[in-house]
Enzyme design. Structure first.
Site, short mmCIF file in Angstrom:
data_model
loop_
_atom_site.label_atom_id
_atom_site.label_comp_id
_atom_site.label_asym_id
_atom_site.label_seq_id
_atom_site.Cartn_x
_atom_site.Cartn_y
_atom_site.Cartn_z
N GLU A 23 0.82 -1.21 0.00
CA GLU A 23 0.00 0.00 0.00
C GLU A 23 0.85 1.27 0.00
O GLU A 23 0.58 2.21 -0.74
CB GLU A 23 -0.92 0.00 1.22
CG GLU A 23 -1.97 1.11 1.18
CD GLU A 23 -3.04 0.94 2.23
OE1 GLU A 23 -3.93 1.80 2.29
OE2 GLU A 23 -2.99 -0.04 3.00
N ASP A 35 -3.66 -0.91 10.55
CA ASP A 35 -4.74 -1.73 10.00
C ASP A 35 -4.23 -3.09 9.55
O ASP A 35 -4.87 -4.12 9.79
CB ASP A 35 -5.40 -1.01 8.83
CG ASP A 35 -6.20 0.20 9.26
OD1 ASP A 35 -6.34 0.41 10.48
OD2 ASP A 35 -6.68 0.95 8.39
N TYR A 82 -4.32 13.72 4.42
CA TYR A 82 -3.58 12.67 5.11
C TYR A 82 -2.08 12.82 4.89
O TYR A 82 -1.28 12.82 5.84
CB TYR A 82 -4.05 11.29 4.63
CG TYR A 82 -3.45 10.12 5.38
CD1 TYR A 82 -4.16 9.51 6.41
CD2 TYR A 82 -2.19 9.63 5.06
CE1 TYR A 82 -3.61 8.43 7.11
CE2 TYR A 82 -1.64 8.57 5.75
CZ TYR A 82 -2.35 7.97 6.77
OH TYR A 82 -1.80 6.92 7.46
#
Length: 258
Positions: A23, A35, A82
């Site tokens: 990711e 996560d 973010y």
């Protein structure tokens, strides 16, 4: 897939790091590793404490029920702030290190350090959120070990995310306000990266049901869409199941189906 099909068993922390690499490095989203680690390493009936710098984990008993409220706020982290927040935290830590070379990470800095190294008001608020959030996690771990409630810590965490880190939304703030005013609910906060998504609340079953009923009845009139709400509890990480004529059997990490 290569990791899951390897002949040797792969530690859950390594699976999490590979998922994070896919990711953050491959897809280019500068996300954290919480996560991925929770998905790989969580244990039923426990909260998972994670030290992101060392990948050390600790399982703490957590038997309280949770309510998850999805605000259905459209978001895309690539187009949110973010990445800006991460850059701001990196900049704050660089300033701290110039004054305190012994500092090893922003999360391990102190309020005194961030208050005396000349940070701008914005960077000070970002750093203050990180430092105080680490303190709240430490206190939460102590309380979980003693089976004590966490509600005030959740509320304080949300306030910090809202005011110092600035990643909340009006919908999430409203959900937390409703939760705080509901009898039987201990506390609530946004969860995930922010800028939309979900909030969580903890409390007793009756209180959480009252909050769920209010979300179903009041949220559409206030925000013009329905919120998705469900009650849950701390569950284990993901697993692989092989479905065959004889039934379902789990595949352990690293085990291949013949």
């Amino acid at each position: 897939a290569a990791l899951c099909n390897a002949d040797e068993q792969v530690p859950c922390s390594e699976l999490a790091q590979w998922a994070h690499y896919a990711e953050a490095d491959f897809a280019g989203m500068p996300c954290g590793i919480m996560d991925q680690t929770a998905s790989a390493c969580a244990r039923e009936g426990h909260a998972l404490r994670l030290w992101c710098d060392t990948m050390e984990t600790e399982h703490l008993p957590f038997d309280r029920e949770l309510l998850i409220i999805d605000s259905k706020t459209p978001r895309e982290l690539r187009r949110s702030d973010y990445s800006t927040r991460k850059a701001e935290c990196d900049e704050a830590f660089a300033a701290i290190q110039r004054h305190f070379p012994e500092a090893t990470s922003l999360g391990r800095a102190t309020i005194e350090q961030i208050s005396t190294c000349g940070l701008t008001e914005t960077l000070l608020r970002r750093a203050r959120h990180v430092v105080t959030e680490v303190s709240r996690v430490e206190e939460a771990a102590r309380r979980l070990a003693r089976s004590q409630p966490l509600g005030d810590l959740l509320i304080a965490s949300h306030a910090s995310l809202r005011d110092d880190y600035e990643c909340s939304t009006p919908e999430l703030n409203w959900i937390v306000e409703c939760a705080s005013a509901t009898s039987g609910v201990d506390g609530a906060r946004l969860t995930g990266a922010g800028w939309g998504g979900c909030a969580i609340a903890t409390g007793n079953g009756e209180g959480l049901q009252r909050l769920a009923d209010r979300m179903r009845s009041d949220f559409p009139g206030r925000w013009g869409r329905e919120a998705e709400v469900w009650r849950t509890a701390a569950g284990g990480g993901v697993r692989f199941d092989f479905v065959a004529a004889g039934g379902v059997r789990p595949l352990l990490d690293g085990q291949r189906e013949p």
